[in-house]
Motif scaffolding. Structure first.
Motif, PDB file in Angstrom:
ATOM      1  N   PRO A  63      47.506  42.123  48.109  1.00  0.00           N
ATOM      2  CA  PRO A  63      46.221  42.905  48.362  1.00  0.00           C
ATOM      3  C   PRO A  63      46.507  44.246  47.895  1.00  0.00           C
ATOM      4  CG  PRO A  63      47.893  42.740  50.299  1.00  0.00           C
ATOM      5  CD  PRO A  63      48.064  41.699  49.284  1.00  0.00           C
ATOM      6  N   LEU A  64      47.710  44.976  47.677  1.00  0.00           N
ATOM      7  CA  LEU A  64      47.750  46.256  46.966  1.00  0.00           C
ATOM      8  C   LEU A  64      47.265  46.237  45.683  1.00  0.00           C
ATOM      9  CD1 LEU A  64      48.866  49.148  47.647  1.00  0.00           C
ATOM     10  CD2 LEU A  64      51.033  48.229  47.004  1.00  0.00           C
ATOM     11  N   THR A  65      47.776  45.154  44.955  1.00  0.00           N
ATOM     12  CA  THR A  65      47.383  45.274  43.620  1.00  0.00           C
ATOM     13  C   THR A  65      45.665  45.226  43.280  1.00  0.00           C
ATOM     14  OG1 THR A  65      49.446  44.094  42.831  1.00  0.00           O
ATOM     15  CG2 THR A  65      47.626  44.017  41.530  1.00  0.00           C
ATOM     16  N   SER A  66      45.375  44.261  43.992  1.00  0.00           N
ATOM     17  CA  SER A  66      43.743  44.054  44.326  1.00  0.00           C
ATOM     18  C   SER A  66      43.161  45.163  44.506  1.00  0.00           C
ATOM     19  CB  SER A  66      43.448  43.015  45.266  1.00  0.00           C
ATOM     20  OG  SER A  66      42.032  42.875  45.096  1.00  0.00           O
ATOM     21  N   LEU A  67      43.678  46.160  45.463  1.00  0.00           N
ATOM     22  CA  LEU A  67      42.933  47.400  45.877  1.00  0.00           C
ATOM     23  C   LEU A  67      43.215  48.311  44.740  1.00  0.00           C
ATOM     24  CD1 LEU A  67      41.717  48.694  48.554  1.00  0.00           C
ATOM     25  CD2 LEU A  67      43.975  49.099  49.304  1.00  0.00           C
ATOM     26  N   GLN A  68      44.326  48.550  44.275  1.00  0.00           N
ATOM     27  CA  GLN A  68      44.458  49.380  43.352  1.00  0.00           C
ATOM     28  C   GLN A  68      43.327  49.140  42.035  1.00  0.00           C
ATOM     29  OE1 GLN A  68      48.554  49.546  41.917  1.00  0.00           O
ATOM     30  NE2 GLN A  68      48.111  51.187  40.221  1.00  0.00           N
ATOM     31  N   ALA A  69      43.217  47.932  41.868  1.00  0.00           N
ATOM     32  CA  ALA A  69      42.761  47.586  40.510  1.00  0.00           C
ATOM     33  C   ALA A  69      41.213  47.745  40.808  1.00  0.00           C
ATOM     34  CB  ALA A  69      42.959  46.087  40.110  1.00  0.00           C
ATOM     35  N   GLY A  70      40.831  47.666  42.220  1.00  0.00           N
ATOM     36  CA  GLY A  70      39.272  47.749  42.383  1.00  0.00           C
ATOM     37  C   GLY A  70      38.984  49.238  42.571  1.00  0.00           C
ATOM     38  N   LEU A  71      39.875  49.948  43.062  1.00  0.00           N
ATOM     39  CA  LEU A  71      39.709  51.630  43.063  1.00  0.00           C
ATOM     40  C   LEU A  71      39.598  52.145  41.703  1.00  0.00           C
ATOM     41  CD1 LEU A  71      41.769  52.372  46.052  1.00  0.00           C
ATOM     42  CD2 LEU A  71      39.485  52.349  45.978  1.00  0.00           C
ATOM     43  N   GLU A  72      40.504  51.577  40.590  1.00  0.00           N
ATOM     44  CA  GLU A  72      40.437  52.299  39.345  1.00  0.00           C
ATOM     45  C   GLU A  72      39.216  51.967  38.964  1.00  0.00           C
ATOM     46  OE1 GLU A  72      44.033  50.488  37.834  1.00  0.00           O
ATOM     47  OE2 GLU A  72      45.467  52.094  38.566  1.00  0.00           O
ATOM     48  N   GLU A  73      38.845  50.574  39.049  1.00  0.00           N
ATOM     49  CA  GLU A  73      37.584  50.390  38.233  1.00  0.00           C
ATOM     50  C   GLU A  73      36.312  51.217  38.849  1.00  0.00           C
ATOM     51  OE1 GLU A  73      37.629  45.588  37.428  1.00  0.00           O
ATOM     52  OE2 GLU A  73      36.716  46.133  39.135  1.00  0.00           O
ATOM     53  N   LEU A  74      36.131  51.510  39.992  1.00  0.00           N
ATOM     54  CA  LEU A  74      35.158  52.442  40.777  1.00  0.00           C
ATOM     55  C   LEU A  74      35.513  53.840  39.926  1.00  0.00           C
ATOM     56  CD1 LEU A  74      35.325  51.317  44.285  1.00  0.00           C
ATOM     57  CD2 LEU A  74      33.524  50.711  42.512  1.00  0.00           C
TER      58      LEU A  74
END
Length: 282
Positions: A63-74
Motif C-alpha cells: 500500500p505504501l508503494t501504491s500510495l506514493q506512486a499515486g500521489l506523485e502522479e497527482l
C-alpha cells in the motif's frame, strides 16, 4: 554446572544454537534440560520476530508503494484528482492504518488485564451485536452468516467493550480466511458452569500441524501469510479471553472448516459466580 554456565554465556553472547545437552540424573539433569528448553523458546521467539518483521515489511510495502506512486502522479500532473482516484488512494491509507492498529493490539490487550471494567453482561447479546457490526465486512467477503442464540441470557462478568473486540476479531478472522460462498455460524450455549460462543465456518480449515500455534503471538500459517494481514488477531483474542478468566480453543477437521470456541465462567442471576475460577477481580 560449568557446562551450563558456559552455555549460558554463549547464548547471552548471541549464539542461539548453544545448548548444554547434559543427560544426567537428579537436579543437575533437570537444570540442564530446563535451560535447553528455555534456549529453544528464545530461539523460536527470535525466529518469530524476524518472520514478523519480514511479513510486516511486505504488508506495508504494497500500500505504501501504491500510495506514493499515486500521489506523485497527482503532484506531477500525470493524473487528474478525480473522486475515483482519490478514493483508491484513501483505501491504501486505510490499509496502512489497519496494519499499524494491528501491531498495537497485543500491547493493548496485555494492558487490559489492569484496566478491565467488569460488569454483568449478556454474552448472547454481545455476540448478536458483534455479528451486526461486522455484517458488512462478512458480506463483502461473500460469506453467509447465521446466528444461533441460546435459549436464555448468558450472564458473564466481563468488560463489554473488550469482549465485543474479542468477538469482532473472531469474525474478522473468518472474513479474512474463508472463501466466497462459505458460511459462518455463530452459536451461543451454556454448560452448568460456563457460557460459550462458537464461531464455526465452512472454510478451507487449518492444517493439523498448525492448529497448536494459531493463538501464538507473531505466528502465521502458510494460508494466513498468503491471505494477508498481520496475523495478530487471534493472539489478541487469547490475551483478552485469558484476562477474563476464560479459554479459547480451535478445532479443524481434515475435510475443512474451523471452529473457534470461547468459554467464560457463568454468573448466577443473583450476581454470584456459579463456579470459582481464575477470573479477574474488579
Amino acid at each position: 554446572m560449568v557446562r551450563v554456565a558456559s552455555t549460558a554465556r554463549a547464548l547471552a553472547a548471541g549464539d542461539r544454537s548453544a545448548r548444554a545437552r547434559i543427560d544426567a540424573p537428579g537436579e543437575l539433569g533437570d537444570l540442564a534440560r530446563a535451560f535447553d528448553a528455555m534456549a529453544d523458546d528464545v530461539g523460536h521467539g527470535e525466529q518469530a520476530r524476524h518472520r514478523l518483521a519480514a511479513d510486516v515489511a511486505h504488508e506495508l510495502r504494497t500500500p505504501l508503494t501504491s500510495l506514493q506512486a499515486g500521489l506523485e502522479e497527482l503532484r506531477d500532473g500525470y493524473a487528474d484528482p478525480s473522486a475515483e482516484r482519490l478514493a483508491s488512494l484513501h483505501d491504501q491509507a486505510l490499509r496502512l492504518g489497519r496494519i499499524v492498529d494491528d501491531l498495537g493490539e497485543p500491547a493493548e490487550a496485555e494492558s487490559a488485564r489492569l484496566s478491565l471494567h467488569l460488569a454483568e453482561v449478556d454474552l448472547t447479546a454481545l455476540a448478536v451485536a458483534a455479528v451486526a457490526e461486522r455484517a458488512a465486512e462478512l458480506r463483502t467477503a461473500g460469506l453467509t452468516v447465521r446466528t444461533v442464540p441460546g435459549p436464555a441470557a448468558l450472564l458473564v462478568r466481563a468488560d463489554a467493550d473488550r469482549l465485543h473486540q474479542t468477538l469482532g476479531n473472531l469474525l474478522s478472522n473468518a472474513a479474512r480466511h474463508c472463501r466466497p460462498g462459505d458460511t459462518v455460524t455463530v452459536t451461543t450455549s451454556a454448560t452448568p458452569f460456563e457460557a460459550l460462543v462458537e464461531v464455526a465456518d465452512t472454510g478451507p480449515g487449518i492444517p493439523a500441524e498448525e492448529l497448536p500455534h494459531v493463538f501464538d503471538r507473531l505466528w502465521r500459517g502458510a494460508r494466513a501469510r498468503s491471505a494477508g494481514g498481520s496475523g495478530i488477531g487471534l493472539a489478541v483474542v487469547k490475551e483478552l479471553v485469558t484476562a477474563h478468566g476464560g479459554t479459547v480453543t480451535a478445532d479443524s477437521g481434515p475435510g475443512g472448516g474451523t471452529r473457534l470456541t470461547l468459554r467464560l465462567p457463568r454468573v448466577a442471576p443473583h450476581g454470584s459466580r456459579l463456579v470459582p475460577g481464575p477470573g479477574v477481580e474488579p
